[in-house]
Design a protein around this motif. Sequence first.
Motif, PDB file in Angstrom:
ATOM      1  N   LEU A   1      57.924  50.272  13.896  1.00  0.00           N
ATOM      2  CA  LEU A   1      56.524  50.206  14.319  1.00  0.00           C
ATOM      3  C   LEU A   1      56.305  50.779  15.706  1.00  0.00           C
ATOM      4  CD1 LEU A   1      53.691  49.196  13.519  1.00  0.00           C
ATOM      5  CD2 LEU A   1      54.221  47.082  14.706  1.00  0.00           C
ATOM      6  N   GLU A   2      57.322  50.737  16.585  1.00  0.00           N
ATOM      7  CA  GLU A   2      57.156  51.226  17.944  1.00  0.00           C
ATOM      8  C   GLU A   2      56.848  52.715  17.980  1.00  0.00           C
ATOM      9  OE1 GLU A   2      56.863  49.104  20.337  1.00  0.00           O
ATOM     10  OE2 GLU A   2      57.281  47.559  18.858  1.00  0.00           O
ATOM     11  N   LEU A   3      57.149  53.449  16.904  1.00  0.00           N
ATOM     12  CA  LEU A   3      56.807  54.865  16.853  1.00  0.00           C
ATOM     13  C   LEU A   3      55.326  55.078  16.604  1.00  0.00           C
ATOM     14  CD1 LEU A   3      59.867  55.390  16.765  1.00  0.00           C
ATOM     15  CD2 LEU A   3      59.447  57.083  14.989  1.00  0.00           C
ATOM     16  N   LEU A   4      54.662  54.048  16.064  1.00  0.00           N
ATOM     17  CA  LEU A   4      53.273  54.203  15.658  1.00  0.00           C
ATOM     18  C   LEU A   4      52.256  53.781  16.691  1.00  0.00           C
ATOM     19  CD1 LEU A   4      53.270  52.957  11.967  1.00  0.00           C
ATOM     20  CD2 LEU A   4      53.034  55.295  12.781  1.00  0.00           C
TER      21      LEU A   4
ATOM     22  N   GLY B   1      47.392  47.401  10.761  1.00  0.00           N
ATOM     23  CA  GLY B   1      46.517  48.556  10.993  1.00  0.00           C
ATOM     24  C   GLY B   1      47.318  49.833  11.193  1.00  0.00           C
ATOM     25  N   ALA B   2      48.398  49.725  11.957  1.00  0.00           N
ATOM     26  CA  ALA B   2      49.245  50.890  12.194  1.00  0.00           C
ATOM     27  C   ALA B   2      49.900  51.360  10.902  1.00  0.00           C
ATOM     28  CB  ALA B   2      50.308  50.550  13.237  1.00  0.00           C
ATOM     29  N   ALA B   3      50.351  50.408  10.088  1.00  0.00           N
ATOM     30  CA  ALA B   3      50.985  50.765   8.822  1.00  0.00           C
ATOM     31  C   ALA B   3      49.990  51.424   7.869  1.00  0.00           C
ATOM     32  CB  ALA B   3      51.593  49.525   8.173  1.00  0.00           C
ATOM     33  N   ARG B   4      48.756  50.906   7.841  1.00  0.00           N
ATOM     34  CA  ARG B   4      47.739  51.524   6.984  1.00  0.00           C
ATOM     35  C   ARG B   4      47.431  52.941   7.447  1.00  0.00           C
ATOM     36  NH1 ARG B   4      45.593  46.132   6.626  1.00  0.00           N
ATOM     37  NH2 ARG B   4      44.399  46.449   8.528  1.00  0.00           N
ATOM     38  N   ALA B   5      47.431  53.144   8.764  1.00  0.00           N
ATOM     39  CA  ALA B   5      47.201  54.484   9.299  1.00  0.00           C
ATOM     40  C   ALA B   5      48.311  55.431   8.856  1.00  0.00           C
ATOM     41  CB  ALA B   5      47.119  54.443  10.824  1.00  0.00           C
ATOM     42  N   ALA B   6      49.545  54.939   8.887  1.00  0.00           N
ATOM     43  CA  ALA B   6      50.676  55.751   8.438  1.00  0.00           C
ATOM     44  C   ALA B   6      50.547  56.063   6.954  1.00  0.00           C
ATOM     45  CB  ALA B   6      51.990  55.026   8.721  1.00  0.00           C
ATOM     46  N   HIS B   7      50.127  55.066   6.184  1.00  0.00           N
ATOM     47  CA  HIS B   7      49.995  55.251   4.742  1.00  0.00           C
ATOM     48  C   HIS B   7      48.902  56.257   4.421  1.00  0.00           C
ATOM     49  CE1 HIS B   7      48.912  54.069   0.537  1.00  0.00           C
ATOM     50  NE2 HIS B   7      50.224  54.083   0.442  1.00  0.00           N
ATOM     51  N   SER B   8      47.839  56.293   5.228  1.00  0.00           N
ATOM     52  CA  SER B   8      46.777  57.271   4.992  1.00  0.00           C
ATOM     53  C   SER B   8      47.279  58.688   5.225  1.00  0.00           C
ATOM     54  CB  SER B   8      45.571  56.983   5.897  1.00  0.00           C
ATOM     55  OG  SER B   8      45.901  57.219   7.259  1.00  0.00           O
ATOM     56  N   GLU B   9      48.242  58.829   6.146  1.00  0.00           N
ATOM     57  CA  GLU B   9      48.846  60.137   6.405  1.00  0.00           C
ATOM     58  C   GLU B   9      49.895  60.474   5.356  1.00  0.00           C
ATOM     59  OE1 GLU B   9      48.204  62.421   8.560  1.00  0.00           O
ATOM     60  OE2 GLU B   9      46.828  61.432   9.939  1.00  0.00           O
ATOM     61  N   LEU B  10      50.534  59.452   4.803  1.00  0.00           N
ATOM     62  CA  LEU B  10      51.639  59.644   3.866  1.00  0.00           C
ATOM     63  C   LEU B  10      51.371  58.852   2.585  1.00  0.00           C
ATOM     64  CD1 LEU B  10      54.413  58.928   6.525  1.00  0.00           C
ATOM     65  CD2 LEU B  10      53.473  61.157   5.930  1.00  0.00           C
ATOM     66  N   PRO B  11      50.302  59.178   1.867  1.00  0.00           N
ATOM     67  CA  PRO B  11      49.888  58.336   0.730  1.00  0.00           C
ATOM     68  C   PRO B  11      50.885  58.277  -0.408  1.00  0.00           C
ATOM     69  CG  PRO B  11      48.684  60.415   0.738  1.00  0.00           C
ATOM     70  CD  PRO B  11      49.448  60.357   2.033  1.00  0.00           C
TER      71      PRO B  11
ATOM     72  N   SER C   1      54.192  58.200  -0.095  1.00  0.00           N
ATOM     73  CA  SER C   1      55.495  57.699   0.356  1.00  0.00           C
ATOM     74  C   SER C   1      55.500  56.178   0.406  1.00  0.00           C
ATOM     75  CB  SER C   1      55.830  58.252   1.741  1.00  0.00           C
ATOM     76  OG  SER C   1      57.058  57.735   2.202  1.00  0.00           O
ATOM     77  N   LYS C   2      56.639  55.597   0.047  1.00  0.00           N
ATOM     78  CA  LYS C   2      56.832  54.168   0.234  1.00  0.00           C
ATOM     79  C   LYS C   2      57.406  53.966   1.640  1.00  0.00           C
ATOM     80  CE  LYS C   2      57.408  53.267  -4.659  1.00  0.00           C
ATOM     81  NZ  LYS C   2      58.319  52.912  -5.765  1.00  0.00           N
ATOM     82  N   ILE C   3      56.856  53.008   2.353  1.00  0.00           N
ATOM     83  CA  ILE C   3      57.194  52.842   3.764  1.00  0.00           C
ATOM     84  C   ILE C   3      57.686  51.424   4.019  1.00  0.00           C
ATOM     85  CG2 ILE C   3      56.352  53.000   6.138  1.00  0.00           C
ATOM     86  CD1 ILE C   3      54.085  54.788   5.093  1.00  0.00           C
ATOM     87  N   LEU C   4      58.867  51.309   4.615  1.00  0.00           N
ATOM     88  CA  LEU C   4      59.376  50.018   5.052  1.00  0.00           C
ATOM     89  C   LEU C   4      59.195  49.955   6.563  1.00  0.00           C
ATOM     90  CD1 LEU C   4      60.837  47.347   4.470  1.00  0.00           C
ATOM     91  CD2 LEU C   4      63.002  48.547   4.848  1.00  0.00           C
ATOM     92  N   VAL C   5      58.275  49.104   7.004  1.00  0.00           N
ATOM     93  CA  VAL C   5      57.942  49.012   8.420  1.00  0.00           C
ATOM     94  C   VAL C   5      58.770  47.914   9.078  1.00  0.00           C
ATOM     95  CG1 VAL C   5      56.085  48.726  10.098  1.00  0.00           C
ATOM     96  CG2 VAL C   5      55.590  49.743   7.869  1.00  0.00           C
ATOM     97  N   LEU C   6      59.468  48.267  10.148  1.00  0.00           N
ATOM     98  CA  LEU C   6      60.234  47.283  10.914  1.00  0.00           C
ATOM     99  C   LEU C   6      59.355  46.785  12.045  1.00  0.00           C
ATOM    100  CD1 LEU C   6      63.713  49.071  11.103  1.00  0.00           C
ATOM    101  CD2 LEU C   6      62.836  47.495   9.362  1.00  0.00           C
ATOM    102  N   VAL C   7      59.148  45.476  12.103  1.00  0.00           N
ATOM    103  CA  VAL C   7      58.178  44.868  13.017  1.00  0.00           C
ATOM    104  C   VAL C   7      58.850  43.820  13.887  1.00  0.00           C
ATOM    105  CG1 VAL C   7      55.976  43.645  13.153  1.00  0.00           C
ATOM    106  CG2 VAL C   7      56.420  45.172  11.237  1.00  0.00           C
ATOM    107  N   ASP C   8      58.423  43.748  15.139  1.00  0.00           N
ATOM    108  CA  ASP C   8      58.865  42.667  16.017  1.00  0.00           C
ATOM    109  C   ASP C   8      58.178  41.385  15.557  1.00  0.00           C
ATOM    110  OD1 ASP C   8      59.403  40.859  18.039  1.00  0.00           O
ATOM    111  OD2 ASP C   8      59.052  42.288  19.660  1.00  0.00           O
ATOM    112  N   PRO C   9      58.925  40.387  15.089  1.00  0.00           N
ATOM    113  CA  PRO C   9      58.292  39.161  14.568  1.00  0.00           C
ATOM    114  C   PRO C   9      57.565  38.360  15.628  1.00  0.00           C
ATOM    115  CG  PRO C   9      60.673  38.873  14.745  1.00  0.00           C
ATOM    116  CD  PRO C   9      60.391  40.331  14.996  1.00  0.00           C
ATOM    117  N   ARG C  10      57.779  38.695  16.914  1.00  0.00           N
ATOM    118  CA  ARG C  10      57.092  37.964  17.983  1.00  0.00           C
ATOM    119  C   ARG C  10      55.682  38.457  18.217  1.00  0.00           C
ATOM    120  NH1 ARG C  10      60.986  39.206  22.774  1.00  0.00           N
ATOM    121  NH2 ARG C  10      60.586  41.257  21.854  1.00  0.00           N
TER     122      ARG C  10
END
Length: 204
Positions: free
Chosen positions: A55-58, A67-77, A79-88
């Motif tokens: 996620l830090e790339l986004l 929101g960031a993941a949805r933005a990525a998905h709109s660019e890459l509709p 592709s399946k995306i596994l997003v790594l997120v800081d749980p904090r």
Amino acid sequence: MVRILLAMPQGLLRGALKYVLSTHPDMDVIAERDAVESTIAAVRSDAPDVTVLDLELLNGPGKDPAGAARAAHSELPDSKILVLVDPRRPGVGSQIAAVPPSIGFLAQTASPERVVEAVRRLAAGEPVIDADLLVAALTPTTPLTERELRVLEVAALGSPVKEIARTMSLSPGTVRNHLSRIIAKTGARNRIEAIHFAKEKGWI
């Protein structure tokens, strides 16, 4: 064979993850990228089955992961995306429930083997939502407002009050008021302590 693109900053995590993925005969890391633009280009040109995306790339600190993941998905509709997120991150668990099933979420602290399992499930069309992130939804969120978080993010760059004001199109007095409230809410003695506290909590 699951074809994988790793989109994450260079470092031990990416190296370890590539190594572990490469030990599985049903997986192939076809590319590595460390910027959003090159990731989008690689997905379009190489068509990986799953993109593992830090996620830090986004987005910058304090933004919402869904929101960031949805933005990525709109660019890459496609592709399946596994997003790594800081749980904090504040509100992570509550934000990820409504994303498309082609987007999975896993804590950045997950072991490489858990990433392997998540990649397999996502490639098979199964939903992936890390239990650690759902637990995070039950923990208290930041007491700071979105504007206060943004002020603190800019302050964390070492910016003086006038520069923060200019960056955020606020008056210096308003910035000082925000900083005073931030210090009070975090129980810090000064701005520096408030920044350290917010970073430890994963707010910024």
